[in-house]
Design an enzyme around this catalytic site. Structure first.
Site, PDB file in Angstrom:
ATOM      1  N   CYS A 135       0.817  -1.220   0.000  1.00 59.95           N
ATOM      2  CA  CYS A 135       0.000   0.000   0.000  1.00 59.95           C
ATOM      3  C   CYS A 135       0.851   1.271   0.000  1.00 59.95           C
ATOM      4  O   CYS A 135       0.371   2.347  -0.356  1.00 59.95           O
ATOM      5  CB  CYS A 135      -0.928   0.010   1.206  1.00 59.95           C
ATOM      6  SG  CYS A 135      -1.943  -1.463   1.295  1.00 59.95           S
ATOM      7  N   HIS A 277      -3.286   6.936   2.237  1.00 62.77           N
ATOM      8  CA  HIS A 277      -3.713   5.621   1.757  1.00 62.77           C
ATOM      9  C   HIS A 277      -5.015   5.272   2.464  1.00 62.77           C
ATOM     10  O   HIS A 277      -5.174   5.509   3.664  1.00 62.77           O
ATOM     11  CB  HIS A 277      -2.641   4.575   2.065  1.00 62.77           C
ATOM     12  CG  HIS A 277      -3.161   3.184   1.915  1.00 62.77           C
ATOM     13  ND1 HIS A 277      -3.785   2.760   0.772  1.00 62.77           N
ATOM     14  CD2 HIS A 277      -3.208   2.138   2.784  1.00 62.77           C
ATOM     15  CE1 HIS A 277      -4.179   1.507   0.939  1.00 62.77           C
ATOM     16  NE2 HIS A 277      -3.831   1.111   2.140  1.00 62.77           N
ATOM     17  N   ASN A 307     -10.227  -0.824  -0.410  1.00 61.94           N
ATOM     18  CA  ASN A 307      -8.783  -0.610  -0.297  1.00 61.94           C
ATOM     19  C   ASN A 307      -8.123  -1.079  -1.592  1.00 61.94           C
ATOM     20  O   ASN A 307      -8.072  -2.277  -1.868  1.00 61.94           O
ATOM     21  CB  ASN A 307      -8.257  -1.413   0.901  1.00 61.94           C
ATOM     22  CG  ASN A 307      -6.762  -1.291   1.096  1.00 61.94           C
ATOM     23  OD1 ASN A 307      -6.060  -0.739   0.244  1.00 61.94           O
ATOM     24  ND2 ASN A 307      -6.274  -1.805   2.202  1.00 61.94           N
TER      25      ASN A 307
HETATM   26  N1  ACO Z   1     -18.389  -9.562   8.512  1.00 63.79           N
HETATM   27  C1  ACO Z   1     -18.900  -9.881   9.696  1.00 63.79           C
HETATM   28  N2  ACO Z   1     -18.137 -10.211  10.758  1.00 63.79           N
HETATM   29  C2  ACO Z   1     -16.811 -10.227  10.578  1.00 63.79           C
HETATM   30  C3  ACO Z   1     -16.212  -9.903   9.349  1.00 63.79           C
HETATM   31  C4  ACO Z   1     -17.055  -9.557   8.290  1.00 63.79           C
HETATM   32  N3  ACO Z   1     -16.589  -9.224   7.081  1.00 63.79           N
HETATM   33  N4  ACO Z   1     -14.871  -9.994   9.479  1.00 63.79           N
HETATM   34  C5  ACO Z   1     -14.637 -10.363  10.743  1.00 63.79           C
HETATM   35  N5  ACO Z   1     -15.811 -10.516  11.398  1.00 63.79           N
HETATM   36  C6  ACO Z   1     -16.020 -10.913  12.769  1.00 63.79           C
HETATM   37  C7  ACO Z   1     -14.877 -11.698  13.347  1.00 63.79           C
HETATM   38  O1  ACO Z   1     -14.946 -13.047  12.963  1.00 63.79           O
HETATM   39  C8  ACO Z   1     -15.085 -11.479  14.821  1.00 63.79           C
HETATM   40  O2  ACO Z   1     -16.079 -12.361  15.256  1.00 63.79           O
HETATM   41  P1  ACO Z   1     -15.990 -13.028  16.718  1.00 63.79           P
HETATM   42  O3  ACO Z   1     -16.025 -11.890  17.680  1.00 63.79           O
HETATM   43  O4  ACO Z   1     -17.170 -13.908  16.751  1.00 63.79           O
HETATM   44  O5  ACO Z   1     -14.673 -13.755  16.724  1.00 63.79           O
HETATM   45  C9  ACO Z   1     -15.625 -10.066  14.890  1.00 63.79           C
HETATM   46  O6  ACO Z   1     -16.116  -9.757  13.574  1.00 63.79           O
HETATM   47  C10 ACO Z   1     -14.603  -9.030  15.269  1.00 63.79           C
HETATM   48  O7  ACO Z   1     -13.430  -9.288  14.528  1.00 63.79           O
HETATM   49  P2  ACO Z   1     -12.164  -8.389  14.654  1.00 63.79           P
HETATM   50  O8  ACO Z   1     -11.086  -8.913  13.764  1.00 63.79           O
HETATM   51  O9  ACO Z   1     -11.872  -8.181  16.097  1.00 63.79           O
HETATM   52  O10 ACO Z   1     -12.744  -7.024  14.054  1.00 63.79           O
HETATM   53  P3  ACO Z   1     -12.053  -5.633  13.953  1.00 63.79           P
HETATM   54  O11 ACO Z   1     -12.871  -4.633  14.634  1.00 63.79           O
HETATM   55  O12 ACO Z   1     -10.594  -5.710  14.297  1.00 63.79           O
HETATM   56  O13 ACO Z   1     -12.175  -5.324  12.411  1.00 63.79           O
HETATM   57  C11 ACO Z   1     -10.765  -5.294  10.471  1.00 63.79           C
HETATM   58  C12 ACO Z   1     -11.508  -6.164  11.465  1.00 63.79           C
HETATM   59  C13 ACO Z   1     -11.780  -4.454   9.715  1.00 63.79           C
HETATM   60  C14 ACO Z   1     -10.025  -6.185   9.497  1.00 63.79           C
HETATM   61  C15 ACO Z   1      -9.763  -4.387  11.245  1.00 63.79           C
HETATM   62  O14 ACO Z   1      -8.940  -5.151  12.082  1.00 63.79           O
HETATM   63  C16 ACO Z   1      -8.944  -3.597  10.321  1.00 63.79           C
HETATM   64  O15 ACO Z   1      -9.413  -2.706   9.656  1.00 63.79           O
HETATM   65  N6  ACO Z   1      -7.612  -3.826  10.291  1.00 63.79           N
HETATM   66  C17 ACO Z   1      -6.758  -3.151   9.399  1.00 63.79           C
HETATM   67  C18 ACO Z   1      -6.445  -4.083   8.318  1.00 63.79           C
HETATM   68  C19 ACO Z   1      -6.457  -3.450   6.972  1.00 63.79           C
HETATM   69  O16 ACO Z   1      -7.069  -2.444   6.699  1.00 63.79           O
HETATM   70  N7  ACO Z   1      -5.727  -4.106   6.075  1.00 63.79           N
HETATM   71  C20 ACO Z   1      -5.657  -3.689   4.719  1.00 63.79           C
HETATM   72  C21 ACO Z   1      -4.309  -3.936   4.174  1.00 63.79           C
HETATM   73  S1  ACO Z   1      -3.071  -3.039   5.015  1.00 63.79           S
HETATM   74  C22 ACO Z   1      -3.353  -1.465   4.748  1.00 63.79           C
HETATM   75  O17 ACO Z   1      -3.865  -1.097   3.726  1.00 63.79           O
HETATM   76  C23 ACO Z   1      -2.965  -0.494   5.772  1.00 63.79           C
END
Ligand code: ACO
Length: 350
Positions: A135, A277, A307
């Site tokens: 990214c 980004h 993204n």
């Molecule tokens: N739909 C519904 N539920 C979901 C989904 C989905 N798409 N994805 C995960 N869940 C669930 C999980 O299974 C979990 O369930 P559980 O509590 O029963 O175990 C619950 O939601 C919470 O999951 P978390 O991983 O704790 O959710 P979080 O609030 O951390 O959000 C996310 C996840 C959106 C991926 C977040 O961690 C994030 O944005 N991280 C940054 C990663 C990113 O943006 N990467 C892109 C590439 S790198 C970059 O560009 C910077």
């Protein structure tokens, strides 16, 4: 799509003022972008994944993403965005001195996506190479272009951020499938004429390989065990420790943004617009809070693109210049963090 009139090319390096020589600056002379026609909404994803529009919007700020057609490859997306940037500037591909493509999703592992792009554009035998910084790749590419132009090694460089992430996503994994989209953004970076107030004012790039496992495609490289070679396993798709990446993104983008404005002898108060980004709205809200700047000054496209990794900043630049959210003369701070982790910041007067 928005461009400036083509800059006059002049001979000689640097600027001669009363016996003083100043290093030439580079500037973003024109932009172009391309998003594939097909739009996949959150509801479309919810039809085959255990997810919902409400969850995706709430956790990421993403409403939809574009997905390339089966017969489109990464260099096609790059070529479409590049042609728009060249057209906006009114210059030909033959006038380019270099092509830098930032991508982690090239048409094939070898050769570089940039050489396929060079051929599609008819750009002649100029150096064309890929940068792999996920990214942050576009800002790494912009930094390379800036350095070549400042050093006198090039006058017009095409920098493209392009990703076809839909091909490396595990569409059965709801934790990653909802996040990404396909797209391309291109900028023409040119040597500024002496006295032009516009231009790139500072660049800073970093990497921290200790976080490599937080976001990776584990299979397919030279480290893959021999017994697993050729297996079409899920290891061949994006794996992510979402919360580790979230924390690293907020920290890295906050720090590098402050570092790059300080390198230019400025503060965040001197910045007119922020073009970060765009991975996740919550990351950007945290960034705005840490920088103590209003989120309204961020140019966002995330809602409709998802993204797009290295393409997100040049797409936002192009969109912003087209729809008036960005104006020529404004000072813009770009910052990004991605897999690696690699991160960077570039400060520029448009
Ligand atoms: N739909 C519904 N539920 C979901 C989904 C989905 N798409 N994805 C995960 N869940 C669930 C999980 O299974 C979990 O369930 P559980 O509590 O029963 O175990 C619950 O939601 C919470 O999951 P978390 O991983 O704790 O959710 P979080 O609030 O951390 O959000 C996310 C996840 C959106 C991926 C977040 O961690 C994030 O944005 N991280 C940054 C990663 C990113 O943006 N990467 C892109 C590439 S790198 C970059 O560009 C910077």
């Amino acid at each position: 799509m928005r461009g400036l009139r083509p800059l006059q090319r002049s001979q000689g390096r640097g600027r001669q003022d009363a016996g003083l020589t100043t290093t030439p600056r580079s500037l973003i002379a024109a932009t172009g972008s391309y998003l594939p026609e097909r739009v996949v909404t959150n509801d479309d994803l919810a039809a085959f994944l255990d997810t919902s529009d409400a969850w995706i919007r709430d956790r990421t700020g993403i409403g939809a993403r574009h997905v390339a057609a089966d017969d489109e490859v990464t260099s096609d997306l790059a070529a479409a965005a590049s042609r728009r940037a060249l057209e906006a500037a009114g210059v030909s591909a033959a006038s380019l001195d270099m092509i830098v493509t930032a991508t982690v999703t090239p048409d094939s592992p070898m050769p570089a996506c940039a050489v396929r792009l060079q051929h599609k554009l008819g750009a002649g035998k100029v150096p064309a190479f890929d940068v792999s910084a996920a990214c942050a790749g576009f800002l790494f590419g912009l930094t390379i272009a800036d350095q070549f132009i400042r050093a006198g090694g090039a006058r017009r460089v095409l920098v493209v951020g392009v990703e076809l992430l839909s091909r490396i996503i595990d569409w059965s994994d709801r934790t990653t499938a909802v996040l990404f989209g396909d797209g391309a953004g291109a900028v023409l970076v040119e040597r500024a004429e002496p006295g032009d107030p516009r231009g790139i004012e500072a660049c800073r790039i970093h990497s921290d390989g200790s976080l490599a496992a937080a976001l990776e495609i584990p299979a397919g490289g030279s480290a893959e065990p021999a017994t697993e070679r050729g297996l079409a396993a899920r290891r061949n798709k994006v794996h992510m420790l979402g919360q580790d990446v979230f924390r690293a993104a907020v920290r890295g983008m906050t720090d590098v943004g402050q570092e790059v404005v300080a390198a230019a002898g400025l503060t965040l108060n001197d910045v007119d617009r922020f073009v970060p980004h765009q991975a996740n709205l919550r990351i950007l809200q945290a960034l705005a809070e840490r920088w103590a700047v209003p989120l309204e000054r961020f140019v966002l496209v995330l809602d409709e693109t998802g993204n797009t990794s290295s393409a997100s900043i040049p797409i936002a630049l192009d969109r912003g210049l087209s729809d008036g959210r960005l104006c020529r003369g404004q000072r813009v701070l770009m910052s990004a963090l991605g897999a690696g982790v690699s991160y960077g910041g570039v400060l520029a007067r448009l």
